[in-house]
Design a protein around this motif. Structure first.
Motif, PDB file in Angstrom:
ATOM      1  N   ARG A 139       4.698  -0.291  -6.653  1.00  0.00           N
ATOM      2  CA  ARG A 139       4.021   0.734  -7.429  1.00  0.00           C
ATOM      3  C   ARG A 139       4.003  -0.005  -8.867  1.00  0.00           C
ATOM      4  NH1 ARG A 139       3.831   5.542 -10.391  1.00  0.00           N
ATOM      5  NH2 ARG A 139       1.826   6.853  -9.923  1.00  0.00           N
TER       6      ARG A 139
ATOM      7  N   GLN B 285       8.670   8.630  -8.727  1.00  0.00           N
ATOM      8  CA  GLN B 285       8.507   8.080  -7.364  1.00  0.00           C
ATOM      9  C   GLN B 285       9.646   7.956  -6.557  1.00  0.00           C
ATOM     10  OE1 GLN B 285       5.388   7.557  -5.620  1.00  0.00           O
ATOM     11  NE2 GLN B 285       4.761   8.550  -7.380  1.00  0.00           N
TER      12      GLN B 285
ATOM     13  N   ALA C  21       7.616   1.977  -1.936  1.00  0.00           N
ATOM     14  CA  ALA C  21       6.369   2.234  -2.722  1.00  0.00           C
ATOM     15  C   ALA C  21       6.554   2.150  -4.155  1.00  0.00           C
ATOM     16  CB  ALA C  21       6.108   3.602  -2.187  1.00  0.00           C
ATOM     17  N   HIS C  22       7.892   2.592  -4.616  1.00  0.00           N
ATOM     18  CA  HIS C  22       8.227   2.363  -6.012  1.00  0.00           C
ATOM     19  C   HIS C  22       7.916   0.797  -6.451  1.00  0.00           C
ATOM     20  CE1 HIS C  22       9.444   2.972  -9.937  1.00  0.00           C
ATOM     21  NE2 HIS C  22      10.333   2.047  -9.659  1.00  0.00           N
TER      22      HIS C  22
ATOM     23  N   GLY D 220       7.247   5.007 -14.002  1.00  0.00           N
ATOM     24  CA  GLY D 220       6.897   5.450 -12.545  1.00  0.00           C
ATOM     25  C   GLY D 220       8.043   6.102 -11.928  1.00  0.00           C
TER      26      GLY D 220
END
Lengths: 480, 127
Positions: A242, B89, A238-239, B86
């Protein structure tokens, strides 16, 4: 606990019974003591000291067993110890009873009845075999007392002095008594044996259930480990998706909200950058799908077949030649022997070897050389893909085989790449029962070593091919 | 808007840097660095008014390392820092702005809307 032997009461229940009998025994002690005190009043003057001594004797061992049992909790006593304890208590009880019977009129004694009590309870609590022995022994002991009394070897103490020795009638009583003891053991056993069997079954079922529970717990634990790995993998994935998505979103938002004119040079640059990131995303998604396919066990697909690895590598040399030329790298084959896997999934093997050769070319310096060595020995194929390129930092040599791990020097040398290629290659090799190992020194180069069994291990469920004549072919290959 | 304050933007994603630069340039002077080493060198040469740091660059926690070094150096201890990343995550940790763990004035997650980014920057610079 020995299964076949006795199973009606388990240790905790046996313990409870013993404690309960301990309390009953105190009642017996009190009755005996009171009788001995009242003895003179009711006219049995000569026996009261004997009864009193018996009361003290019973009190003594009962106190002893109370202390022994109290030393540990209900669950703390091993079954064998409790059983030995029960047998000892019974033998002492019977001895006390025997003496009491003698001093209260021998075969005329009302106390005789209590022998029957012991037989019945003993048969429930102890192995029947033991109880027949005890019943027989008790009969003989009572008979011995009776005979000794009759022969005048020991005294005779009738409760009522008006009674004399009972004569012939007492022989019948003696036989009836012995039959009663053995009979009560038999009857009790015949009634309880069904329950004992049930108990054995129950105990076996409990044991099986316990084993099964342990197995299930182990499986559950393994599933948790897999699940954890999966969720970690999901998070990493997901990262990885993302970050480029965030970049695409920010770039587009900057354009749509008017911070940058889409027609300007900067605008075009941002749009091109967004396209580039989307391409990267597609590449990652494709690789993730590839990986998922292999993980789902494409190896079990029915279309596995014999694979000629020499041919497969030769085809890859042809396919990768333009790429190598483009990067100024020379591809050198070094094959000894012929490697034919008796089963394999061609596209997956192609993916694995192509990826390793591509990496070797990608991370080589211009003018470098990539050598692919193929060897066959002891039923194992070994392919070494060697380069003299940038190498892998020592601490990352193992980690780069994991998903999304790329060494900083690799990113600098070749920014493109999803970080999934080696993970997929390893998955493919392992699906064939093989291993993929990297040897590397930063700045000196990397060697990827693939080892594959030529023959399918029948223990693994992979593959649909049969072990057969191919086995002999490759034995010849080994010597080639 | 001629505030003429300087922001150092540290991120290894060139497209992202380009986009954020476009936003920040509407109000500030922007300088860029692609990794931690470069960032520290540029701060040494000319002190900016604010540093915006990505976390994962060449190394996993490079941004944190840079932030800690800045905070531990008396010369730069009061330099405002915004983390823009980010990274949570990966670590599955909801990282609060905690001086001992993430030494920064504000922690923003990618993607951040241009308007929000400008507002956060103005708030940090204003204080």
């Amino acid at each position: 606990m020995a299964r076949a032997e006795f199973v009606y009461l388990f240790a905790p229940e046996l313990y409870e019974r013993l404690v309960w009998f301990g309390r009953l025994r105190w009642v017996a002690v009190i009755v005996l003591a009171v009788s001995s005190v009242l003895g003179p009043a009711v006219g049995v003057e000569d026996v009261w000291p004997a009864l009193f001594i018996v009361a003290v004797f019973v009190a003594a061992y009962n106190l002893y067993f109370t202390i022994v049992l109290g030393r540990r909790s209900r669950e703390g006593h091993p079954y064998e110890r409790l059983r030995a304890c029960a047998v000892r208590q019974m033998l002492l009880d019977l001895a006390a009873l025997l003496v009491t019977v003698h001093f209260t009129g021998g075969l005329q004694s009302p106390v005789l009845v209590f022998f029957v009590f012991h037989m019945a309870i003993g048969t429930i609590m102890l192995p029947t075999r033991v109880m027949y022995l005890i019943a027989g022994g008790t009969s003989l002991a009572v008979a011995a007392v009776y005979v000794s009394e009759a022969e005048g070897l020991i005294g005779f103490h009738p409760l009522d002095p008006a009674f004399g020795m009972c004569g012939r009638m007492c022989h019948v009583n003696m036989v009836a008594f012995a039959v009663a003891l053995v009979g009560i053991v038999y009857l009790t056993d015949s009634v309880t044996s069904r329950f004992k069997e049930r108990n054995i079954e129950l105990w076996e079922a409990t044991e099986a259930l316990r084993r099964r529970t342990a197995e299930l717990q182990e499986i559950l634990h393994q599933m948790e480990v897999v699940e954890e790995r999966k969720s970690h993998y999901m998070r990493i994935s997901a990262h990885q998706l993302r970050s480029p998505l965030a970049t695409v979103r920010t770039s587009l938002q900057v354009l749509t909200e008017g911070y940058v004119d889409p027609g300007s040079e900067r605008g075009r640059k941002l749009l091109a950058g967004a396209v580039e990131r989307v391409d990267g995303l597609l590449e990652i998604v494709n690789d993730l799908l590839e990986l998922a396919k292999m993980r789902e066990g494409r190896a079990r697909a029915p279309w596995t077949r014999e694979v000629n690895v020499n041919q497969l590598l030769a085809d890859l040399f042809d396919a990768l030649e333009p790429y190598a030329e483009d990067r100024g790298v020379r591809l050198v084959p070094d094959f000894e022997g012929v490697a034919i896997l008796d089963w394999g999934i061609p596209p997956d093997l192609v993916y694995a070897f192509e990826n390793l050769m591509q990496n070797a070319i990608k991370y080589s310096h211009r003018g470098g050389e990539v050598t692919v060595r193929l060897r066959v020995a002891d039923g194992t194929l070994t392919v070494r893909v060697e380069d003299h390129g940038i190498g892998i930092p020592e601490e990352l040599v193992e980690d780069v085989l994991l998903e999304f791990v790329r060494a900083p020097n690799a990113k600098k040398h070749a920014p493109e790449g999803t970080g999934l290629g080696l993970a997929i290659a390893r998955e493919a090799v392992e699906a064939h029962g093989g291993t993929l190992v990297l040897e590397s020194r930063e700045g000196e180069g990397t060697t990827a070593i693939v080892s594959l069994p030529l023959h399918r291990d029948p223990a693994t469920e992979n593959g649909a091919g049969s072990m057969g004549s191919e086995g002999d072919t490759s034995a010849g290959v080994t010597d080639a | 808007m001629a505030e003429e304050r300087t922001i150092l933007l540290v991120d290894d994603d060139d497209v992202f840097v380009e986009a954020v630069t476009a936003v920040l340039e509407t109000r500030y002077r922007v300088r860029r660095a692609a990794n931690g080493t470069q960032a520290l060198q540029m701060i040494g040469e000319e002190r900016p008014d604010l540093v915006i740091l990505d976390v994962m660059m060449d190394h996993l926690s490079e941004g944190f390392d840079v932030a800690r070094r800045l905070r531990n150096d008396p010369e730069t201890a009061d330099l405002p820092i915004i983390m823009l990343t980010g990274v949570d995550q990966v670590y599955n940790v909801r990282m609060e702005v905690d001086e001992s763990w993430v030494p920064c004035d504000r922690y923003l997650e990618k993607p951040v809307a241009p308007g929000d980014l400008l507002r956060h920057v103005a708030e940090v610079l204003g204080s």
